[in-house]
Scaffold this active site. Structure first.
Site, PDB file in Angstrom:
ATOM      1  N   PRO A   2       0.919  -1.381  -0.101  1.00  0.00           N
ATOM      2  CG  PRO A   2      -0.151  -1.202   2.010  1.00  0.00           C
ATOM      3  CD  PRO A   2       0.538  -1.868   1.212  1.00  0.00           C
ATOM      4  CD  GLU A   3       2.687   2.971  -4.420  1.00  0.00           C
ATOM      5  OE1 GLU A   3       2.805   4.132  -4.920  1.00  0.00           O
ATOM      6  OE2 GLU A   3       2.758   1.966  -5.252  1.00  0.00           O
ATOM      7  CE  LYS A  58       5.719   3.384  -0.125  1.00  0.00           C
ATOM      8  NZ  LYS A  58       6.364   2.638  -0.651  1.00  0.00           N
ATOM      9  NE  ARG A 268      12.269   0.429  -5.963  1.00  0.00           N
ATOM     10  CZ  ARG A 268      11.543   0.486  -5.028  1.00  0.00           C
ATOM     11  NH1 ARG A 268      10.380   0.096  -4.791  1.00  0.00           N
ATOM     12  NH2 ARG A 268      12.089   0.830  -3.960  1.00  0.00           N
TER      13      ARG A 268
END
Length: 280
Positions: A2-3, A58, A268
């Site tokens: 989650p951001e 976050k 990433r």
């Protein structure tokens, strides 16, 4: 993971349910998820009231009425599920607990339960001083009023790598990760793998505006993670259908129709449109 949008959305939903409510019980099934002995954790929390719920980057910070804080970082694989026992199933039974593993359960009046799954994350009980020291390591939030366009640009002055690598660094800007870095880069028309020192000076304000536009839109649609907070939550995860490049490798760009590229940068995932995003 989650951001900013996911945690801000959760914060708003949780605040409306637990702010001003006393904690009636605590169950810890994985001691490594907390930072004090289980018995101490339970004794410190039961009977305390959650004054308000704050988000920083976050993470979510629960302010307790004795001045202490609960710092929650879900990290990869974490979840929050709030089950209100005023919401019964069709069979007249309370909703079920999440199918995924739960490490901490916190009870509130009327039998409501907040389930917290912490595969890699943590829920730490801290003093004000300890919480402030932990949060001091973070960069400013995207909507911090002190983060003006010029101050935003200055955050990247000492960086020499790629835009995305710097943008997801929580010491630079707090709350942005893989998904929204790619979405913001798309909105701004730059490549996420553009070198910081190659980005044109007048592009930074465009990136700044794109950051606010994307994050506001994502919060309004409940973020991209499809993990509803409550049984009647129909908003959480709604932004997943609004992502324009993230996790859309091989699909057509919604702006120009070109094929969206999926690659990797420093381990990433990276998504961008080679036609729309040319500005380095």
């Amino acid at each position: 993971m989650p951001e900013y949008p996911e945690m801000e959305h959760y914060r708003r939903l949780l605040a409306g349910r637990i702010a001003g409510q006393p904690i009636t019980k605590v169950l810890v099934t994985r001691p490594k998820s907390i930072n004090v002995p289980v018995e101490t954790f339970e004794q410190e929390l039961v009977g305390r009231t959650v004054w308000f719920v704050e988000r920083r980057g976050k993470m979510i910070l629960f302010h307790l009425d004795n001045g202490k804080r609960l710092l929650l970082h879900l990290m990869l694989g974490g979840l929050i599920r709030y089950e209100s026992h005023t919401l019964l199933t069709e069979e007249g039974l309370p909703p079920e607990r999440p199918e995924r593993t739960v490490q901490v359960t916190i009870g509130f009046p009327a039998g409501d339960l907040c389930f917290i799954g912490l595969r890699l994350g943590y829920l730490h009980l801290l003093t004000v001083k300890e919480a402030n020291a932990r949060l001091a390591e973070l960069g400013p939030d995207p909507f911090d009023p002190r983060l003006t366009p010029e101050a935003f640009k200055d955050r990247f002055k000492s960086k020499r790598g790629s835009f995305k690598t710097a943008f997801v660094d929580q010491h630079v800007i707090a709350g942005i990760g893989n998904c929204y870095a790619d979405e913001i880069a798309f909105e701004a028309g730059i490549r996420p793998d553009a070198r910081i020192n190659a980005i044109e000076p007048d592009s930074w304000e465009r990136i700044y505006r794109a950051m606010h536009a994307v994050l506001n839109d994502a919060v309004a649609h409940g973020g991209y993670m499809e993990l509803p907070l409550t049984a009647d939550d129909t908003v959480t995860g709604g932004y997943n259908d609004h992502c324009r490049v993230y996790d859309r490798g091989g699909e057509a760009c919604p702006r120009c129709g070109a094929e969206i590229v999926q690659t990797e940068l420093n381990s990433r995932k990276l998504f961008y449109c080679p036609s729309c995003q040319k500005d380095r």
